[in-house]
Design a protein around this motif. Sequence first.
Motif, mmCIF file in Angstrom:
data_model
loop_
_atom_site.group_PDB
_atom_site.id
_atom_site.type_symbol
_atom_site.label_atom_id
_atom_site.label_comp_id
_atom_site.label_asym_id
_atom_site.label_seq_id
_atom_site.Cartn_x
_atom_site.Cartn_y
_atom_site.Cartn_z
ATOM 1 N N UNK A 1 5.316 -4.025 -10.692
ATOM 2 C CA UNK A 1 4.769 -2.683 -10.525
ATOM 3 C C UNK A 1 4.146 -2.221 -11.836
ATOM 4 N N UNK A 2 3.006 -1.549 -11.740
ATOM 5 C CA UNK A 2 2.310 -1.103 -12.952
ATOM 6 C C UNK A 2 3.117 -0.034 -13.680
ATOM 7 N N UNK A 3 3.770 0.836 -12.914
ATOM 8 C CA UNK A 3 4.654 1.847 -13.497
ATOM 9 C C UNK A 3 5.880 1.964 -12.597
ATOM 10 N N UNK A 4 7.054 2.251 -13.177
ATOM 11 C CA UNK A 4 8.243 2.413 -12.334
ATOM 12 C C UNK A 4 8.055 3.579 -11.365
ATOM 13 N N UNK A 5 8.375 3.357 -10.093
ATOM 14 C CA UNK A 5 8.226 4.411 -9.094
ATOM 15 C C UNK A 5 9.408 5.368 -9.164
ATOM 16 N N UNK A 6 9.168 6.659 -9.015
ATOM 17 C CA UNK A 6 10.282 7.597 -8.887
ATOM 18 C C UNK A 6 11.128 7.221 -7.673
ATOM 19 N N UNK A 7 12.387 7.508 -7.745
ATOM 20 C CA UNK A 7 13.323 7.121 -6.700
ATOM 21 C C UNK A 7 12.902 7.641 -5.325
ATOM 22 N N UNK A 8 12.377 8.874 -5.276
ATOM 23 C CA UNK A 8 12.059 9.484 -3.987
ATOM 24 C C UNK A 8 10.834 8.871 -3.305
ATOM 25 N N UNK A 9 10.104 8.008 -4.012
ATOM 26 C CA UNK A 9 8.905 7.397 -3.439
ATOM 27 C C UNK A 9 9.142 5.981 -2.909
ATOM 28 N N UNK A 10 10.368 5.531 -2.912
ATOM 29 C CA UNK A 10 10.610 4.135 -2.569
ATOM 30 C C UNK A 10 10.256 3.808 -1.118
ATOM 31 N N UNK A 11 10.509 4.728 -0.183
ATOM 32 C CA UNK A 11 10.103 4.420 1.184
ATOM 33 C C UNK A 11 8.598 4.556 1.356
ATOM 34 N N UNK A 12 8.000 5.494 0.675
ATOM 35 C CA UNK A 12 6.541 5.592 0.723
ATOM 36 C C UNK A 12 5.903 4.296 0.214
ATOM 37 N N UNK A 13 6.566 3.667 -0.760
ATOM 38 C CA UNK A 13 6.071 2.382 -1.253
ATOM 39 C C UNK A 13 6.109 1.340 -0.136
ATOM 40 N N UNK A 14 7.112 1.436 0.734
ATOM 41 C CA UNK A 14 7.190 0.502 1.863
ATOM 42 C C UNK A 14 5.995 0.689 2.797
ATOM 43 N N UNK A 15 5.591 1.931 3.032
ATOM 44 C CA UNK A 15 4.409 2.188 3.858
ATOM 45 C C UNK A 15 3.173 1.558 3.233
ATOM 46 N N UNK A 16 3.070 1.647 1.920
ATOM 47 C CA UNK A 16 1.955 1.029 1.207
ATOM 48 C C UNK A 16 1.994 -0.490 1.375
ATOM 49 N N UNK A 17 3.182 -1.061 1.258
ATOM 50 C CA UNK A 17 3.316 -2.507 1.418
ATOM 51 C C UNK A 17 2.954 -2.962 2.815
ATOM 52 N N UNK A 18 3.341 -2.175 3.833
ATOM 53 C CA UNK A 18 3.024 -2.535 5.213
ATOM 54 C C UNK A 18 1.531 -2.469 5.477
ATOM 55 N N UNK A 19 0.870 -1.424 4.937
ATOM 56 C CA UNK A 19 -0.565 -1.238 5.199
ATOM 57 C C UNK A 19 -1.413 -2.202 4.382
ATOM 58 N N UNK A 20 -1.261 -2.160 3.077
ATOM 59 C CA UNK A 20 -2.101 -2.977 2.200
ATOM 60 C C UNK A 20 -1.640 -4.431 2.175
ATOM 61 N N UNK A 21 -0.316 -4.627 2.085
ATOM 62 C CA UNK A 21 0.199 -5.980 1.938
ATOM 63 C C UNK A 21 0.211 -6.783 3.227
ATOM 64 N N UNK A 22 0.662 -6.168 4.328
ATOM 65 C CA UNK A 22 0.801 -6.915 5.579
ATOM 66 C C UNK A 22 -0.444 -6.787 6.452
ATOM 67 N N UNK A 23 -0.785 -5.578 6.869
ATOM 68 C CA UNK A 23 -1.889 -5.421 7.822
ATOM 69 C C UNK A 23 -3.226 -5.880 7.230
ATOM 70 N N UNK A 24 -3.555 -5.439 6.026
ATOM 71 C CA UNK A 24 -4.863 -5.770 5.466
ATOM 72 C C UNK A 24 -4.897 -7.181 4.869
ATOM 73 N N UNK A 25 -4.006 -7.464 3.940
ATOM 74 C CA UNK A 25 -4.056 -8.758 3.249
ATOM 75 C C UNK A 25 -3.739 -9.921 4.192
ATOM 76 N N UNK A 26 -2.737 -9.755 5.042
ATOM 77 C CA UNK A 26 -2.387 -10.832 5.967
ATOM 78 C C UNK A 26 -3.498 -11.089 6.979
#
Length: 271
Positions: free
Chosen positions: A47-72
């Motif tokens: 990660x470029x910068x440590x994510x605040x604790x409250x954003x960890x699930x939002x990070x999962x949404x990012x991973x699903x959209x950018x990492x799985x749906x788009x990249x895959x």
Amino acid sequence: MKNETRGTRILAGIVFRFFAVVFAAAGLIMLQGLSEGLEPWIRSFMASTPLPEELRFHAASHGALIGILFSFSLLAMLRSPLDNPLLLHFYFVGHLIFLGTLLLTDPALAKQSFFVFILFAAVLAVLFAAYPKRLEMLRPREPKTINRPLLIMSGIALLGLLPFMIQGVAGQIGDAQMQFRWGEGTALGLSLLYAGYLTATSRAGARTLGIVQALAYLYMGAASITLPDYPGSWGIAGGAAAIVYGLVYGVVVLRQLAPGSSLSNPYSIQR
């Protein structure tokens, strides 16, 4: 003449594969689809910068959209890119959904993040130029064969995702931190629904796109169960439902869109 045409197709496939790998890797690494996708379980060193604790699930949404749906979706085209224009069509429309959601839910942030629009426009322009079947990607000549079970599954997904998407719009409008975290969840939901519709059309590439969707639902379900009380999370019940849905959807896709099944499938509607 035939050898020349075959050679051109091979060269075009090589060029497109090169850019597909580059942009898929960029989505996973530079846009942090991988590092944020691991956030529910691993505070990734990538990660470029440590994510605040409250954003960890939002990070999962990012991973699903950018990492799985788009990249895959791009990586899934590597085997036979010219035979899977539906995957590239989804990649294009998915990015437009992302940008449109950003623009509509947070115009001030969209103006501030104008470079994102330029970046995505450049990526889409390069892929469009490198793909030989451009018109087929934009307006498929292959007729739709609407698969009723898959269309019904998409309707079920709509009912399940609607509260999540409404919450995302409300959260983004009320976000004073100028981050596209809540809105990205809405973009994820809309992208999943559009992918579900494309899969139900039964066109070439629909089976692969359906499998990618199933992975996204399974991933979001696991992330929700891991982080049930975090902002944006689907919770224990929602996460379990997403896992069950992902498993059932994957099975239905594999059965309904098995090679040759559209020719005799009694649940299909020709269009």
